[in-house]
Design a protein around this motif. Structure first.
Motif, PDB file in Angstrom:
ATOM      1  N   VAL A 120       0.834  -1.200   0.000  1.00  0.00           N
ATOM      2  CA  VAL A 120       0.000   0.000   0.000  1.00  0.00           C
ATOM      3  C   VAL A 120       0.870   1.251   0.000  1.00  0.00           C
ATOM      4  CG1 VAL A 120      -1.647   1.343   1.366  1.00  0.00           C
ATOM      5  CG2 VAL A 120      -1.983  -1.122   1.072  1.00  0.00           C
ATOM      6  N   ALA A 121       1.916   1.255   0.822  1.00  0.00           N
ATOM      7  CA  ALA A 121       2.800   2.423   0.899  1.00  0.00           C
ATOM      8  C   ALA A 121       3.481   2.693  -0.441  1.00  0.00           C
ATOM      9  CB  ALA A 121       3.841   2.217   1.993  1.00  0.00           C
ATOM     10  N   LEU A 122       3.874   1.661  -1.165  1.00  0.00           N
ATOM     11  CA  LEU A 122       4.494   1.854  -2.470  1.00  0.00           C
ATOM     12  C   LEU A 122       3.494   2.399  -3.488  1.00  0.00           C
ATOM     13  CD1 LEU A 122       6.759  -1.312  -2.703  1.00  0.00           C
ATOM     14  CD2 LEU A 122       7.519   1.055  -2.489  1.00  0.00           C
ATOM     15  N   VAL A 123       2.246   1.946  -3.413  1.00  0.00           N
ATOM     16  CA  VAL A 123       1.206   2.492  -4.292  1.00  0.00           C
ATOM     17  C   VAL A 123       1.009   3.976  -4.012  1.00  0.00           C
ATOM     18  CG1 VAL A 123      -1.255   2.438  -4.862  1.00  0.00           C
ATOM     19  CG2 VAL A 123       0.012   0.297  -4.617  1.00  0.00           C
ATOM     20  N   MET A 124       0.924   4.335  -2.725  1.00  0.00           N
ATOM     21  CA  MET A 124       0.699   5.736  -2.373  1.00  0.00           C
ATOM     22  C   MET A 124       1.915   6.601  -2.723  1.00  0.00           C
ATOM     23  SD  MET A 124      -2.346   5.497  -1.519  1.00  0.00           S
ATOM     24  CE  MET A 124      -2.583   7.233  -1.127  1.00  0.00           C
ATOM     25  N   LYS A 125       3.108   6.066  -2.514  1.00  0.00           N
ATOM     26  CA  LYS A 125       4.323   6.783  -2.916  1.00  0.00           C
ATOM     27  C   LYS A 125       4.276   7.089  -4.405  1.00  0.00           C
ATOM     28  CE  LYS A 125       9.316   6.094  -3.513  1.00  0.00           C
ATOM     29  NZ  LYS A 125      10.433   5.120  -3.445  1.00  0.00           N
ATOM     30  N   SER A 126       3.915   6.094  -5.193  1.00  0.00           N
ATOM     31  CA  SER A 126       3.854   6.272  -6.645  1.00  0.00           C
ATOM     32  C   SER A 126       2.819   7.324  -7.030  1.00  0.00           C
ATOM     33  CB  SER A 126       3.518   4.931  -7.305  1.00  0.00           C
ATOM     34  OG  SER A 126       4.477   3.949  -6.978  1.00  0.00           O
ATOM     35  N   MET A 127       1.668   7.257  -6.386  1.00  0.00           N
ATOM     36  CA  MET A 127       0.593   8.183  -6.705  1.00  0.00           C
ATOM     37  C   MET A 127       0.977   9.629  -6.380  1.00  0.00           C
ATOM     38  SD  MET A 127      -3.355   8.006  -5.389  1.00  0.00           S
ATOM     39  CE  MET A 127      -3.546   6.304  -5.907  1.00  0.00           C
ATOM     40  N   ILE A 128       1.617   9.831  -5.219  1.00  0.00           N
ATOM     41  CA  ILE A 128       1.938  11.196  -4.794  1.00  0.00           C
ATOM     42  C   ILE A 128       3.125  11.745  -5.575  1.00  0.00           C
ATOM     43  CG2 ILE A 128       2.513  12.672  -2.838  1.00  0.00           C
ATOM     44  CD1 ILE A 128       1.200  10.449  -1.055  1.00  0.00           C
ATOM     45  N   PHE A 129       4.179  10.936  -5.752  1.00  0.00           N
ATOM     46  CA  PHE A 129       5.295  11.414  -6.567  1.00  0.00           C
ATOM     47  C   PHE A 129       4.842  11.628  -8.012  1.00  0.00           C
ATOM     48  CE2 PHE A 129       8.789  10.113  -3.535  1.00  0.00           C
ATOM     49  CZ  PHE A 129       9.428  11.347  -3.539  1.00  0.00           C
ATOM     50  N   GLY A 130       3.940  10.770  -8.499  1.00  0.00           N
ATOM     51  CA  GLY A 130       3.403  10.974  -9.834  1.00  0.00           C
ATOM     52  C   GLY A 130       2.696  12.312  -9.947  1.00  0.00           C
ATOM     53  N   LEU A 131       1.933  12.656  -8.916  1.00  0.00           N
ATOM     54  CA  LEU A 131       1.227  13.926  -8.926  1.00  0.00           C
ATOM     55  C   LEU A 131       2.208  15.098  -8.918  1.00  0.00           C
ATOM     56  CD1 LEU A 131      -1.630  15.134  -8.857  1.00  0.00           C
ATOM     57  CD2 LEU A 131      -1.501  15.105  -6.362  1.00  0.00           C
ATOM     58  N   ILE A 132       3.270  14.996  -8.125  1.00  0.00           N
ATOM     59  CA  ILE A 132       4.250  16.084  -8.047  1.00  0.00           C
ATOM     60  C   ILE A 132       4.914  16.333  -9.393  1.00  0.00           C
ATOM     61  CG2 ILE A 132       6.501  16.720  -7.077  1.00  0.00           C
ATOM     62  CD1 ILE A 132       5.584  15.416  -4.437  1.00  0.00           C
ATOM     63  N   THR A 133       5.415  15.263 -10.024  1.00  0.00           N
ATOM     64  CA  THR A 133       6.087  15.480 -11.309  1.00  0.00           C
ATOM     65  C   THR A 133       5.100  15.860 -12.404  1.00  0.00           C
ATOM     66  OG1 THR A 133       7.780  14.617 -12.796  1.00  0.00           O
ATOM     67  CG2 THR A 133       6.064  13.059 -12.111  1.00  0.00           C
ATOM     68  N   ASP A 134       3.866  15.358 -12.334  1.00  0.00           N
ATOM     69  CA  ASP A 134       2.847  15.776 -13.289  1.00  0.00           C
ATOM     70  C   ASP A 134       2.541  17.261 -13.168  1.00  0.00           C
ATOM     71  OD1 ASP A 134       2.443  13.309 -14.526  1.00  0.00           O
ATOM     72  OD2 ASP A 134       0.898  12.691 -13.110  1.00  0.00           O
ATOM     73  N   LEU A 135       2.549  17.766 -11.943  1.00  0.00           N
ATOM     74  CA  LEU A 135       2.174  19.159 -11.714  1.00  0.00           C
ATOM     75  C   LEU A 135       3.323  20.127 -11.967  1.00  0.00           C
ATOM     76  CD1 LEU A 135       0.055  18.787  -8.445  1.00  0.00           C
ATOM     77  CD2 LEU A 135      -0.817  19.356 -10.715  1.00  0.00           C
ATOM     78  N   TRP A 136       4.535  19.768 -11.545  1.00  0.00           N
ATOM     79  CA  TRP A 136       5.646  20.715 -11.612  1.00  0.00           C
ATOM     80  C   TRP A 136       6.671  20.388 -12.699  1.00  0.00           C
ATOM     81  CZ3 TRP A 136       3.254  20.044  -6.861  1.00  0.00           C
ATOM     82  CH2 TRP A 136       2.886  21.216  -6.187  1.00  0.00           C
ATOM     83  N   GLY A 137       6.961  19.108 -12.933  1.00  0.00           N
ATOM     84  CA  GLY A 137       8.045  18.732 -13.828  1.00  0.00           C
ATOM     85  C   GLY A 137       9.120  18.012 -13.035  1.00  0.00           C
ATOM     86  N   ASP A 138      10.391  18.358 -13.278  1.00  0.00           N
ATOM     87  CA  ASP A 138      11.475  17.784 -12.491  1.00  0.00           C
ATOM     88  C   ASP A 138      11.256  18.114 -11.022  1.00  0.00           C
ATOM     89  OD1 ASP A 138      12.426  17.191 -14.986  1.00  0.00           O
ATOM     90  OD2 ASP A 138      14.311  18.297 -14.797  1.00  0.00           O
ATOM     91  N   ALA A 139      11.655  17.189 -10.140  1.00  0.00           N
ATOM     92  CA  ALA A 139      11.410  17.385  -8.709  1.00  0.00           C
ATOM     93  C   ALA A 139      12.354  16.500  -7.897  1.00  0.00           C
ATOM     94  CB  ALA A 139       9.954  17.039  -8.371  1.00  0.00           C
ATOM     95  N   PRO A 140      12.595  16.835  -6.620  1.00  0.00           N
ATOM     96  CA  PRO A 140      13.373  15.938  -5.761  1.00  0.00           C
ATOM     97  C   PRO A 140      12.686  14.580  -5.645  1.00  0.00           C
ATOM     98  CG  PRO A 140      13.202  18.113  -4.768  1.00  0.00           C
ATOM     99  CD  PRO A 140      12.259  18.103  -5.935  1.00  0.00           C
ATOM    100  N   TYR A 141      13.430  13.529  -5.918  1.00  0.00           N
ATOM    101  CA  TYR A 141      12.869  12.173  -5.888  1.00  0.00           C
ATOM    102  C   TYR A 141      13.859  11.200  -5.250  1.00  0.00           C
ATOM    103  CZ  TYR A 141      10.960   7.728  -7.632  1.00  0.00           C
ATOM    104  OH  TYR A 141      10.469   6.444  -7.740  1.00  0.00           O
ATOM    105  N   THR A 142      14.950  10.934  -5.905  1.00  0.00           N
ATOM    106  CA  THR A 142      15.923   9.969  -5.389  1.00  0.00           C
ATOM    107  C   THR A 142      16.452  10.372  -4.027  1.00  0.00           C
ATOM    108  OG1 THR A 142      16.587   9.489  -7.670  1.00  0.00           O
ATOM    109  CG2 THR A 142      18.053   8.741  -5.915  1.00  0.00           C
ATOM    110  N   ASN A 143      16.776  11.647  -3.833  1.00  0.00           N
ATOM    111  CA  ASN A 143      17.332  12.135  -2.573  1.00  0.00           C
ATOM    112  C   ASN A 143      16.307  12.865  -1.720  1.00  0.00           C
ATOM    113  OD1 ASN A 143      19.813  11.088  -3.229  1.00  0.00           O
ATOM    114  ND2 ASN A 143      20.622  12.996  -4.075  1.00  0.00           N
ATOM    115  N   ALA A 144      15.045  12.737  -2.068  1.00  0.00           N
ATOM    116  CA  ALA A 144      14.001  13.394  -1.263  1.00  0.00           C
ATOM    117  C   ALA A 144      13.742  12.601   0.008  1.00  0.00           C
ATOM    118  CB  ALA A 144      12.722  13.508  -2.080  1.00  0.00           C
TER     119      ALA A 144
END
Length: 546
Positions: A120-144
Motif C-alpha cells: 500500500v505504501a508503495l502504491v501511495m508513494k507512486s501516486m503522490i510522486f506521480g502527482l508532483i512530477t505531473d504538476l511541476w516537472g522535475d522534482a526531488p525524488y531519489t534524494n528526497a
C-alpha cells in the motif's frame, strides 16, 4: 534559617541532576502521551496517509484544476479558478509532508515484515510522486525525504521526469507482487485503517497495475516503445496483473462529514455562509455537450436554472419582468450582451469577464451574488457527506479509456470500441445511472466513431471532480480542444505549476537547474522559464497541446 534553606536547595538540585544524569537524554525526550516513530504501528499511520491524499486530490480536481479544464467556473473569488492567476508561488510542501508520513509507513512495515502495508505504501508513494512530477516537472525524488537523516543534504537534487516515471513504474511492479497474495496470507491487516478498500489486497493490486497503465500512457508520446510494451504486458497477463475493470473496484474515499476538515469542501453544513457552494457553477464548455447528448449525469451534477430568461421582441421597450418564474426581457434591454436563454441548464462560460457574477443579467453581481440565471451544482454538493461525495483517485472508466486509446494506436490492448463503451458504462455506473446506458451509448456524439477526440472527450467528462487527470490528458493530446476565455491570464491553458519561491531561494542550484530545462513558449515569455506556460520534458517536442 536562610543558610539552611540554601543548603537544602543546593542538595535538592544536585540530587535531581544526579538522578537525570543517569538516564539517556533520548529517554527524557519521550512524550508519554505520544507514539514514537521508531515504535509506531503502521496501521496507525495508514489512515492519515490515505485520508490526506484523498483530500489533496479533491482539492485539485474539484477546485482550480476543474476551472482549468472547464468543468466548473466560479463567479466570486474566481481569478485562480477561471483565469489561471496563480501568483507564481505554488507550494509542494503538503505533498512532501504526505510522502514523509508514507515513508515512515513503509519503513516500519519493512521492519515488521508487514507486506500488505508495504505494498500500500508503495502504491501511495507512486501516486503522490506521480502527482508532483505531473504538476511541476522535475522534482526531488531519489534524494528526497532524507532531510532528517544524519548528515543528509537538505538541498536535494531534482530528478528529471524520465527518472521519476521509471521509479514509479518500478515501485508499482514491486507493490503488485507484495499485494498478490490472498487476504488470509496477511496477518497484520486492520480493515478500518484502510479507508479506500477495507484491507482488500486484491483491489490494491488492481490499483497498482491500473496506475501503471496511467503512467505508461502518460509517457507514451516521449517513450512510445516503453509504453506499448508495458501496456501490452499487463493486458496479456490479467491473472498476474489484474486491473480496475469495473466500478466496484474504483479507488475512492468517502467523506465522513463530522467537521469542516473531513467534509466535502463545498458543503453548507459547516460553511454557514454557503459561499463555497454558491460561487461554483458548471462551466458551459462541459454543460453544453452533455445537454446535446442527453447525458444522464448532468442532472446528478447540476441543478436546473432557477429563473430562465426569455427575450421577446413583442414586448414593449424597457420590459424587464418576471412572470410565472420566467424573466422576460425586451430586446433593447439585452442589446449586444451575450445571453443564454436555455430553459433548463445554463453554464458559466470560461473566464467570461472581469465580473463573472454579472453574467446572464444577474441582478445582484458581486462577491456575495446570488445568480438565479445560471445553474448551480446539484444540492448533493451542499452536503457534508453522501454516497456520491467521494475523492476519486482512479476509476474503471479511466482504465477503460486508457485501453481504448492504446487499442486505437494499434497496440494489443483489446478492441477499441469495446473498451470505449465499457468506459462510458463504468462512469454511468459510478454515478448511479447505469440503467441509462443502452439509450445513451446510441446518442449521436456518444456512439463510437473511432476517433481519439471522442475517447478523450468522454474521459474528460468522466473525470468530474477528478479534473487533474483531464488536465494531464489535455496537455498530452490537446484534447478536448479547449480555448482560454476572454479574461484569462494568457490566451492558452496553462501546462504546469510554478516552482515555489522558497525552493528557488533555499535550493537555488538544484531548483535553478530544473528551471533551466523548461522550454519557454510564446505564452510564457513574460514570466521567464518558471512559468505555468513553459513546457516540461513530458511535452517538449510533442507539439502538444499547443
Amino acid at each position: 534559617m536562610k543558610n539552611i534553606l540554601k543548603k537544602n536547595t543546593v542538595c535538592l538540585v544536585l540530587f535531581v541532576s544526579f538522578l537525570f544524569s543517569c538516564k539517556d537524554l533520548s529517554q527524557l525526550n519521550i512524550n508519554p502521551n505520544g507514539v514514537q516513530p521508531e515504535t509506531v504501528n503502521p496501521n496507525l499511520i495508514l489512515p492519515t496517509v490515505l485520508t490526506e491524499t484523498g483530500k489533496a486530490f479533491v482539492n485539485l480536481g474539484f477546485q482550480d484544476i476543474a476551472g482549468v479544464v472547464q468543468h466548473t467556473q466560479k463567479d466570486a473569488w474566481f481569478s485562480g479558478h477561471n483565469d489561471y492567476d496563480w501568483g507564481g508561488d505554488q507550494s509542494w510542501t503538503g505533498y512532501y509532508d504526505l510522502l514523509r508520513n508514507n515513508d515512515l509507513l513503509y519503513q516500519r512495515s519493512v521492519t515488521l515484515n508487514m507486506e500488505f502495508q508495504q505494498g500500500v505504501a508503495l502504491v501511495m508513494k507512486s501516486m503522490i510522486f506521480g502527482l508532483i512530477t505531473d504538476l511541476w516537472g522535475d522534482a526531488p525524488y531519489t534524494n528526497a525525504l532524507k532531510g532528517e537523516a544524519g548528515g543528509a543534504d537538505i538541498t536535494p537534487k531534482f530528478d528529471d521526469q524520465a527518472t521519476i516515471y521509471a521509479g514509479i513504474l518500478a515501485d508499482l511492479d514491486k507493490a503488485s507482487t507484495l499485494l498478490s497474495k490472498p487476504k488470509t496470507a496477511y496477518t497484520s491487516i486492520v480493515e478500518n485503517a484502510d479507508v479506500y478498500y477495507g484491507g482488500d489486497p486484491t483491489k490494491w493490486q488492481k490499483l497498482a497495475n491500473s496506475l501503471k497503465l496511467r503512467y505508461l500512457m502518460r509517457i507514451s508520446a516521449k517513450q512510445p516503445d516503453v509504453a506499448k510494451a508495458g501496456i501490452e504486458k499487463i493486458v496479456a497477463n490479467p491473472a498476474q496483473y489484474p486491473i480496475i475493470d469495473d466500478a466496484s473496484a474504483d479507488a475512492t474515499m468517502a467523506f465522513v462529514g463530522n467537521n469542516s476538515g473531513d467534509a466535502w469542501p463545498s458543503n453548507t453544513v459547516f460553511d454557514i455562509s454557503g459561499s463555497n457552494y454558491r460561487r461554483i457553477k458548471m462551466c458551459s464548455t462541459l454543460l453544453k455537450p452533455m445537454q446535446a447528448t442527453n447525458d444522464p449525469r448532468l442532472a446528478i451534477w447540476a441543478k436546473k436554472v432557477e429563473i430562465p430568461l426569455s427575450v421577446d421582441a413583442t414586448l414593449p421597450a424597457g420590459t424587464d419582468k418576471i412572470v410565472n418564474g420566467v424573466r422576460y426581457l425586451s430586446p433593447d434591454k439585452v442589446g449586444a450582451t451575450p445571453i443564454d436563454t436555455d430553459p433548463n441548464y445554463v453554464g458559466l462560460p470560461p473566464s467570461v469577464s472581469q465580473l463573472p457574477s454579472g453574467y446572464n443579467f444577474n441582478p445582484t453581481p458581486g462577491q456575495t451574488s446570488v445568480n438565479p440565471h445560471v445553474s448551480y451544482l446539484n444540492e448533493i454538493y451542499m452536503q457534508a457527506k453522501g454516497s456520491l461525495l467521494k475523492a476519486r483517485l482512479m476509476s474503471a472508466a479511466e482504465v477503460r479509456f486508457i485501453l481504448a486509446e492504446a487499442a486505437l494506436k494499434g497496440w494489443a490492448a483489446g478492441d477499441a470500441k469495446t473498451q470505449y463503451e465499457a468506459g462510458v458504462k463504468a462512469s454511468l455506473t459510478t454515478w448511479g445511472v447505469a440503467s441509462s446506458y443502452p439509450t445513451f451509448i446510441t446518442q449521436k456524439g456518444v456512439a463510437y466513431d473511432g476517433t481519439l477526440a471522442q475517447i478523450i472527450g468522454q474521459k474528460w467528462i468522466a473525470s468530474w471532480t477528478n479534473a487533474t487527470e483531464a488536465w494531464f490528458d489535455y496537455r498530452r493530446t490537446g484534447l478536448p480542444a479547449l480555448s482560454a476565455g476572454y479574461a484569462a491570464r494568457r490566451k492558452a491553458l496553462p501546462l504546469r505549476f510554478y516552482y515555489m519561491r522558497d525552493e528557488l531561494n533555499l535550493n537555488k542550484v538544484n531548483a535553478g537547474a530544473a528551471v533551466d530545462k523548461l522550454e519557454v513558449t510564446a505564452n510564457s515569455q513574460s514570466d521567464g522559464k518558471n512559468s505555468a506556460w513553459s513546457k516540461p520534458w513530458l511535452v517538449q517536442g510533442t507539439g502538444k497541446p499547443w
